[in-house]
Scaffold this active site. Structure first.
Site, short mmCIF file in Angstrom:
data_model
loop_
_atom_site.label_atom_id
_atom_site.label_comp_id
_atom_site.label_asym_id
_atom_site.label_seq_id
_atom_site.Cartn_x
_atom_site.Cartn_y
_atom_site.Cartn_z
N SER A 155 0.84 -1.19 0.00
CA SER A 155 0.00 0.00 0.00
C SER A 155 0.88 1.25 0.00
O SER A 155 1.72 1.40 -0.89
CB SER A 155 -0.95 -0.04 1.21
OG SER A 155 -1.97 0.91 1.09
N ARG A 225 -11.63 6.66 9.70
CA ARG A 225 -11.14 5.28 9.75
C ARG A 225 -12.18 4.31 9.21
O ARG A 225 -11.85 3.38 8.45
CB ARG A 225 -10.77 4.91 11.19
CG ARG A 225 -10.40 3.46 11.41
CD ARG A 225 -9.19 3.06 10.61
NE ARG A 225 -8.73 1.73 10.99
CZ ARG A 225 -7.71 1.10 10.43
NH1 ARG A 225 -7.05 1.67 9.45
NH2 ARG A 225 -7.36 -0.09 10.84
N ASP A 321 -8.55 -6.68 -4.78
CA ASP A 321 -8.14 -5.36 -4.30
C ASP A 321 -8.68 -4.30 -5.25
O ASP A 321 -8.22 -4.17 -6.38
CB ASP A 321 -6.61 -5.29 -4.23
CG ASP A 321 -6.09 -3.99 -3.65
OD1 ASP A 321 -6.89 -3.06 -3.42
OD2 ASP A 321 -4.87 -3.90 -3.41
N HIS A 354 -7.81 -5.48 -0.34
CA HIS A 354 -6.51 -4.81 -0.23
C HIS A 354 -5.72 -5.29 0.97
O HIS A 354 -4.50 -5.43 0.91
CB HIS A 354 -6.75 -3.30 -0.14
CG HIS A 354 -5.49 -2.49 -0.03
ND1 HIS A 354 -4.54 -2.45 -1.03
CD2 HIS A 354 -5.01 -1.69 0.97
CE1 HIS A 354 -3.54 -1.66 -0.66
NE2 HIS A 354 -3.80 -1.21 0.54
#
Length: 382
Positions: A155, A225, A321, A354
Site C-alpha cells: 500500500s 477510519r 483489491d 486490499h
C-alpha cells in the site's frame, strides 16, 4: 494515548537527525533537527549485505513483529516477520521506521516546533512520500547501512518502495512493491478527502490545535477510519464475514443503533483507531499519498523513473483489491519491462481485498520466499 503510553513510546529506539544538515522537503522547507523512531530485528552481517527495510502503510508503524507499546497487540506483519518465517531475523537485519509526519515517535504535527516550543499541529510542513524516503535514507546512514538487500512494503509502503528504487537505485539490490500504484488515483484521493473533511468538521478539531484545548476530534477521526476501512476489504469478504447478520438482537431495532454486525464492526474499528492515531497525522499522511506521482516526477513517463536500474523487482497484487487494483500494479511492471529491468509479477487469487497483504496468504509467502532466495543467491548471502 495515555501519559504512560507516551513514556513507553519515548523509550523506544529513535535517532535525531538533520542537526548539521537539515532535510530539504519537497515543499521547500528545511527540517532539522528531526527525530526518526525505528525498530530493528536480527543482526547486520559483517559485510552489511543482509539489511531489509520494511516500509509501513498509512496507519502502520515501526512495530512490525513485536507487541505494540500502546495497543498491546501483536506486530502488524508477524505473519511474515519472525523466526522461521519469510523475513527471518536469523538471516536478515530488518529495519522499520515510523514515517515522517507520523505519530509513533517520528517528527510530525505532534512534535514540538523548536522555534516556538509548541506543538507543530497544522504549522508542520506538508510532507511527501519522497520526503519520507529521504528521512529513511538518512536513518540508514546513521545506522551505517550503505545499501539494502531489499526494500519491501504494501500500500503506502509500496509507494515508498517505488520511490526508493527511483531515488536511490544504487542502494537497493531488490524491491518488493505490494498492492500499490505509481500514482494515487482520483477515486483514492476522493476517499481521503472524505476522511479529512470528517476530521475537520468535528467541532473538537479546533483548526488542528485540539491539544491546546485538551480535546481531540475523536468522532471525525473514527468516521475517517470507518470510511477507509471499507476500501481495505472486498464485497465478498464483507458478505462472507457479516452478510446481513444482526448484532446482539433477533429483530430490527427500528432505530439508528448498530442493528447489523457490519455496522458494529466498523464502529469498533473507528473507536479503537482513535486510541492509537493522531488526527493531524492522518491529514498529513493521506495528503502525502495523494501527492504521490512517480511518473510526474520523471517527465510524465513512468519508465523514466527506472532507467538503467540494476534493482531486481517483484510486484504483487491481489484479485479482489479495488483500492489498488491489479491494473495499477501491471502499469508498474510494464514500465519496468520498458527499460529491460529484472522484474517478476504475481497476482494472488484471494477474496480478502486490499488488506490481503497483511494476512495469511500462502501464495504471497511462497512468492516472496522464492524471490528472496533467488536474490540472496545473486547477492551472495549465506
Amino acid at each position: 494515548m495515555t501519559e504512560a503510553e507516551r513514556k513507553a513510546l519515548a523509550q523506544c529506539r529513535h535517532a535525531v537527525l538533520g542537526s548539521d544538515r537539515p532535510l530539504l522537503l519537497d515543499c521547500g522547507v528545511e527540517l532539522g533537527p528531526y527525530r526518526v523512531a525505528y525498530q530493528t530485528y536480527g543482526t547486520l552481517n559483517t559485510d552489511k549485505s543482509n539489511a531489509i527495510l520494511i516500509c509501513h502503510a498509512l496507519t502502520g508503524d515501526q512495530f512490525v513483529a513485536e507487541q505494540h507499546p500502546v495497543t498491546r497487540r501483536d506486530g502488524w506483519w508477524e505473519s511474515l516477520v519472525g523466526p522461521g518465517k519469510v523475513l527471518d531475523p536469523a538471516r536478515y537485519y530488518i529495519v522499520c521506521s515510523n514515517v515522517l509526519g507520523g505519530c509513533m515517535g517520528t517528527t510530525g504535527p505532534l512534535a514540538k516546533d523548536p522555534g516556538t516550543g509548541q506543538p507543530w499541529n497544522l504549522r508542520f510542513p506538508v510532507v511527501t512520500i519522497g520526503d519520507m524516503v529521504r528521512a529513511q535514507a538518512a536513518l540508514l546512514d546513521h545506522l551505517g547501512i550503505p545499501d539494502l538487500f531489499c526494500v519491501i512494503g504494501g500500500s503506502m509502503g509500496g509507494m515508498q518502495v517505488l520511490q526508493w528504487a527511483a531515488s536511490f537505485p544504487k542502494r537497493v539490490f531488490s524491491a518488493v512493491p505490494i498492492a500499490c500504484a505509481a500514482r494515487h488515483s482520483a477515486q483514492n484521493i476522493a476517499f481521503h478527502e472524505v476522511g479529512r473533511q470528517a476530521i475537520m468538521a468535528d467541532p473538537e478539531w479546533k483548526a488542528g490545535d485540539y491539544r491546546l484545548h485538551g480535546t481531540a476530534p475523536e468522532r471525525g477521526l473514527a468516521v475517517a477510519r470507518m470510511t477507509a476501512h471499507i476500501t481495505y476489504l472486498s464485497e465478498l469478504a464483507l458478505q462472507r464475514k457479516f452478510g446481513r447478520n444482526l448484532q446482539d438482537r433477533n429483530a430490527l431495532g427500528f432505530g439508528f443503533d448498530a442493528d447489523f454486525q457490519v455496522e458494529s464492526y466498523l464502529r469498533h474499528q473507528g473507536s479503537t483507531f482513535v486510541d492509537r492515531f493522531d488526527a493531524n497525522s492522518y491529514l498529513y499522511i493521506t495528503r502525502a499519498m495523494d501527492y504521490f506521482d512517480l511518473a510526474g516526477q520523471h517527465g510524465g513517463v513512468l519508465a523514466n523513473a527506472f532507467k538503467g536500474t540494476a534493482t531486481r523487482f517483484c510486484s504483487i497484487s491481489f484479485t479482489s483489491d479495488w483500492l489498488f487494483p491489479t491494473r495499477e500494479n501491471r502499469a508498474i511492471v510494464h514500465a519496468l519491462n520498458a527499460v529491460a529491468a529484472n522484474v517478476s509479477f504475481v497476482e494472488v487469487e484471494t477474496d480478502k481485498g486490499h488488506d490481503a497483504f497483511l494476512l495469511d496468504e500462502p501464495e504471497m509467502f511462497r512468492t516472496l520466499q522464492g524471490f528472496l532466495q533467488g536474490a540472496g543467491s545473486a547477492r551472495g548471502l549465506k
